[in-house]
Every structure is written in structure tokens, then in C-alpha cells.
Design a protein around this motif. Structure first.
Motif, PDB file in Angstrom:
ATOM      1  N   ASP A 199      85.125  14.551  34.519  1.00 16.88           N
ATOM      2  CA  ASP A 199      84.095  13.627  35.248  1.00 16.88           C
ATOM      3  C   ASP A 199      82.716  14.197  35.494  1.00 16.88           C
ATOM      4  OD1 ASP A 199      82.706  12.381  37.694  1.00 16.88           O
ATOM      5  OD2 ASP A 199      84.399  10.928  37.338  1.00 16.88           O
ATOM      6  N   ASN A 200      81.771  13.681  35.004  1.00 12.55           N
ATOM      7  CA  ASN A 200      80.395  14.375  35.243  1.00 12.55           C
ATOM      8  C   ASN A 200      80.149  14.655  36.627  1.00 12.55           C
ATOM      9  OD1 ASN A 200      79.743  14.115  32.569  1.00 12.55           O
ATOM     10  ND2 ASN A 200      78.908  11.932  32.687  1.00 12.55           N
ATOM     11  N   TYR A 201      80.419  14.155  37.496  1.00 10.88           N
ATOM     12  CA  TYR A 201      80.313  14.194  39.000  1.00 10.88           C
ATOM     13  C   TYR A 201      81.484  14.873  39.610  1.00 10.88           C
ATOM     14  CZ  TYR A 201      76.287  11.025  37.943  1.00 10.88           C
ATOM     15  OH  TYR A 201      75.308  10.437  37.408  1.00 10.88           O
ATOM     16  N   GLY A 202      82.545  14.377  39.447  1.00 10.30           N
ATOM     17  CA  GLY A 202      83.743  14.923  40.114  1.00 10.30           C
ATOM     18  C   GLY A 202      83.919  16.485  39.688  1.00 10.30           C
ATOM     19  N   LYS A 203      83.505  16.853  38.733  1.00  2.84           N
ATOM     20  CA  LYS A 203      83.831  18.384  38.627  1.00  2.84           C
ATOM     21  C   LYS A 203      83.245  19.394  39.440  1.00  2.84           C
ATOM     22  CE  LYS A 203      80.200  18.668  34.859  1.00  2.84           C
ATOM     23  NZ  LYS A 203      79.997  18.688  33.509  1.00  2.84           N
ATOM     24  N   TYR A 204      82.123  18.931  39.938  1.00  4.98           N
ATOM     25  CA  TYR A 204      81.360  19.621  41.030  1.00  4.98           C
ATOM     26  C   TYR A 204      82.030  19.551  42.368  1.00  4.98           C
ATOM     27  CZ  TYR A 204      77.634  19.762  37.261  1.00  4.98           C
ATOM     28  OH  TYR A 204      77.135  19.745  36.248  1.00  4.98           O
ATOM     29  N   LEU A 205      83.046  18.910  42.586  1.00  6.90           N
ATOM     30  CA  LEU A 205      83.834  18.451  43.683  1.00  6.90           C
ATOM     31  C   LEU A 205      84.946  19.690  43.786  1.00  6.90           C
ATOM     32  CD1 LEU A 205      83.531  14.952  44.484  1.00  6.90           C
ATOM     33  CD2 LEU A 205      82.516  16.385  45.817  1.00  6.90           C
ATOM     34  N   LYS A 234      79.591   9.977  50.392  1.00  4.74           N
ATOM     35  CA  LYS A 234      78.354  10.495  50.119  1.00  4.74           C
ATOM     36  C   LYS A 234      77.381  10.655  51.053  1.00  4.74           C
ATOM     37  CE  LYS A 234      74.555   8.944  46.949  1.00  4.74           C
ATOM     38  NZ  LYS A 234      73.975   8.003  46.013  1.00  4.74           N
ATOM     39  N   LEU A 278      87.164   9.529  43.857  1.00  5.70           N
ATOM     40  CA  LEU A 278      86.855   9.583  42.300  1.00  5.70           C
ATOM     41  C   LEU A 278      88.197   9.633  41.630  1.00  5.70           C
ATOM     42  CD1 LEU A 278      83.804  12.054  42.480  1.00  5.70           C
ATOM     43  CD2 LEU A 278      83.637   9.353  41.780  1.00  5.70           C
ATOM     44  N   ARG A 280      84.251  16.335  51.302  1.00  2.11           N
ATOM     45  CA  ARG A 280      84.319  16.726  49.909  1.00  2.11           C
ATOM     46  C   ARG A 280      85.714  16.327  49.320  1.00  2.11           C
ATOM     47  NH1 ARG A 280      81.046  20.560  47.574  1.00  2.11           N
ATOM     48  NH2 ARG A 280      82.785  21.411  46.530  1.00  2.11           N
ATOM     49  N   SER A 301      86.413  13.688  46.395  1.00  2.00           N
ATOM     50  CA  SER A 301      87.277  14.035  45.224  1.00  2.00           C
ATOM     51  C   SER A 301      88.481  13.081  45.382  1.00  2.00           C
ATOM     52  CB  SER A 301      87.795  15.420  45.438  1.00  2.00           C
ATOM     53  OG  SER A 301      88.659  15.832  44.367  1.00  2.00           O
TER      54      SER A 301
END
Length: 408
Positions: free
Chosen positions: A296-302, A196, A216, A209, A213
Motif C-alpha cells: 500500500d502506497n500509504y499504509g507501508k509507512y505506518l 488522520k 487501511l 497510528r 493501520s
């Protein structure tokens, strides 16, 4: 007075605007065709943009101007390292060190080469030699962290990490490197924190990144064990890896044969399933983990576009296979059993095809996957023996697992 085009190029280079810097270095070379500094920075711009052919061309030109310049040899070592040609990279860095043995970065480069050759003690030795010349050298400190992590010397690695981040807390690479070290040591929380931090400094840093990923994904129980196995195997030489894989196969064959002649034949199927998961897990796991991150709410953006497609393909094939097998259960029609089997087999080549970079190998993955499904869907129109068609799909799968490591 220095060339103004060169000076502007250096400013842009330091800002990371490599493409813009290239045009100024080229203008500088139009005025002074064999200006060493302009060629040197131009080579570094191409290296930063992963244009290794042009970078090598420029670096070779440097040696024509000055055959004894240690930095040109260092640059060539970096280029060949990026190409994963570690023997040549080692040859050039050794030449640089022989010319000027007082530059810490040279030893850091050599440490990284040894690290990638899985010579961890040697890697640590050269990192320490570089740090003896320059105690706060970032390249050597990062190499030392990785070498100590591979050698499982956690306390020393932690101490080096603290030193590294204390000296340069705003370095994205250092944070990402520490993240990977934490991840390998099973500290997912610490890994996520440092990935992060790295992405806050440089949002486009692929190394961080990928680490975020992976961290997560490691929250998933199945993937966490696969990741531990991957890290463990990565420390082994190619010879040791093959000995282990062949040993597992022989143990599997012996166990199945032994149990087949006893009253415990019910254990044969679980052993076969366990072996298949072990043998084929490497082809399945990345696509499975991408499928997990989609939810995953955050993981999908990676996930990049290809990773998303890989995860989506995995979900579609699994869902379709389950639907086909449920239909077989209700109707008893073996055609649906064949379709379900083919869909499960295609999970090996098809979703992973989206993750392959080389054209030939990508076509191979997609070609085999589509062929499996075509045989299952169309084959019954020409052949009534569904068992034979299923065997054809299985032969394709076996052939794929053998050929995948050969095709580049």
C-alpha cells in the motif's frame, strides 16, 4: 517562595518533555526530600514514559507522606490499569472516590476499568456519573463513547462524539477514540478521517497510528470480516468466548462425521479448510495484513520495523510454499510436498514471532517455526518415511496452538 527546580520541572512536564522534567524534580527533591508535589509530578513523568515500577515506587512514597490523599490513590489506579491489573486498579480508584467523591476524572477512570472488564452497562453508568459532576470532562466523554459503541447504541454514541469534538477539537486522543468507534461501527471512511486528524495533532501517537493501520487493512475483504469477528468476540466474556469456540469445534466434528457417511463426502474437505481458517486465523491475520500493507502506497509507512519483518516473513514463506508445491506438481517428488506443507505450517508461528513483545514467547514462536522447517528439510536425511516426518511437523503445529496461550 516555591522551589525553582520544581517550577521548571512543571513547565517541562506540561510541554511533554518528561525525561527533562525528571532531572528538575530530582533536583527539587534534593533540596526538599519529601516534597509531595515534586514526587507526585515525578511519578507522573515515569508513568508517561511507561516506567511503571518507578512510578509505583513514587506513588507509594506519596501515601507514606499523606495516607489520605485521593490523588495518590488515583495515580496508583492509573499505574495498575497500565499493568492490566484491573482488580487492583478498581480497589485504588474506589478508595480515591471514598475520600473525595466530587472529582469527575475518578469516575472516568472507574468507567475505563469497567470497560476493560467488559462490564459495559456499568462503565456507562460511571461515565455518566462523572459527567453529572463535570459535563465536559474529556475522560468521561471518551469512556462514554466507547461504552455506547460496545453496547451498539449508535445514535447516543454519535451524539456524544459530536459533543466531545465540539468541546475539544484539537485533542488527539479524542479523535483517535472516535476513529476506533467509527471503525467498530463499520465506518472506515470516518475512521480514517479521525485517525488522520489525530496524527496531524500528534504524529507519534501510537494509538492513532495503530488505528490508521487497522483501518487501511480493513479495506481488504478478508481482513474486514476478520476485524468484524474480532470486535464481536471482544465484547464477549472469556467464558462466552470459550463456549462459542467449543461449540464451533463440536459443530465441525459433527458435520464431518455426518457427511462422511453420505453421498456428500466431497463437502468434507471444504468444511475442514473452513474450520482450519477459523481456528488458525487469529495467528495468521495480523501477519497477512502487514504483508498487504507493504504494497500500500500509504499504509507501508505506518508499519514499524517488526511489522515490516512480519509481513516480509509471511510473503517469503507463502511464496516458497507455492514454489515447492508447484515443483511437486511437475516432478511428483514427495519431498517438495513435505517442504511445502512445512512452510505453510510455519506461517502460524514464525511471522507472528516478530510481533511478540515478551522474550520467552518470542523465542517460543521462532523456536517452533524453525523446528518445523528443520524437521522437513533435514529429516529425510535420517528417515525415509516422509509421511511420518509430515506427521511430526503437524504434531508440532498442534502443540504450538495449545501451548501458545500458556507461555507468557
Amino acid at each position: 517562595m516555591e522551589n525553582q527546580h520544581y517550577l521548571r520541572g512543571v513547565q517541562l512536564f506540561q510541554l511533554g518533555r518528561y525525561q527533562d522534567a525528571i532531572s528538575y524534580f530530582k533536583k527539587a527533591l534534593q533540596e526538599i526530600p519529601e516534597d509531595f508535589n515534586s514526587i507526585f509530578h515525578l511519578a507522573h513523568c515515569y508513568l508517561s514514559l511507561d516506567d511503571l515500577e518507578k512510578s509505583e515506587e513514587m506513588a507509594t512514597a506519596l501515601l507514606r507522606i499523606d495516607p489520605d490523599d485521593e490523588n495518590a490513590y488515583f495515580l496508583l489506579s492509573q499505574i495498575y490499569f497500565s499493568k492490566s491489573e484491573f482488580k487492583k486498579a478498581l480497589e485504588f480508584i474506589n478508595k480515591a472516590i471514598s475520600i473525595y467523591p466530587y472529582e469527575a476524572d475518578f469516575f472516568g477512570q472507574k468507567s475505563y476499568i469497567e470497560l476493560n472488564e467488559k462490564k459495559y452497562e456499568s462503565s456507562l453508568k460511571f461515565a455518566n456519573e462523572g459527567l453529572a459532576l463535570e459535563p465536559n470532562n474529556k475522560l468521561c466523554l471518551n469512556a462514554r463513547v466507547q461504552a455506547l459503541t460496545k453496547l451498539e447504541r449508535k445514535e447516543e454514541a454519535t451524539s456524544t462524539i459530536e459533543n466531545l469534538l465540539e468541546k475539544d477539537p484539537e485533542n488527539a486522543y479524542s479523535h483517535a477514540n472516535v476513529g476506533w468507534s467509527n471503525l467498530e461501527n463499520g465506518n472506515t471512511k470516518g475512521a480514517l478521517h479521525h485517525f488522520k486528524e489525530a496524527l496531524a495533532i500528534d504524529p507519534n501517537f501510537d494509538y492513532a497510528r495503530e488505528g490508521m493501520s487497522t483501518a487501511l487493512k480493513s479495506k481488504n475483504f478478508v481482513y474486514s470480516w476478520y476485524l468484524k469477528y474480532s470486535f464481536w468476540m471482544s465484547k464477549k466474556s472469556s467464558k462466552q468466548q470459550w463456549v462459542f469456540i467449543i461449540g464451533i469445534y463440536l459443530a465441525y466434528r459433527f458435520s464431518v462425521k455426518l457427511l462422511s457417511n453420505t453421498e456428500y463426502t466431497f463437502l468434507v474437505i471444504p468444511i475442514i479448510i473452513a474450520y482450519l481458517l477459523f481456528a488458525l486465523g487469529g495467528w495468521l491475520m495480523e501477519s497477512l495484513s502487514n504483508a498487504i500493507l507493504i504494497f500500500d502506497n500509504y499504509g507501508k509507512y505506518l508499519l514499524d520495523r517488526d511489522q515490516q519483518k512480519s509481513g516480509q516473513a509471511f510473503l517469503i514463506l507463502v511464496s516458497s510454499a507455492v514454489l515447492a508445491l508447484i515443483t511437486y506438481g511437475f516432478l511428483g517428488n514427495q519431498y517438495f510436498l513435505l517442504i511445502g506443507f512445512a512452510l505453510l505450517c510455519s506461517l502460524i508461528p514464525l511471522p507472528r514471532g516478530f510481533l511478540i513483545e515478551t522474550r520467552n514467547k518470542k523465542l517460543f514462536h521462532f523456536g517452533v517455526g524453525i523446528a518445523m522447517l528443520a524437521i522437513a528439510f533435514i529429516g529425510p536425511l535420517f528417515i525415509s518415511d516422509l509421511m511420518m516426518i509430515g506427521i511430526g511437523v503437524l504434531i508440532l503445529l498442534i502443540a504450538f496452538t495449545w501451548l501458545d496461550n500458556i507461555i507468557k
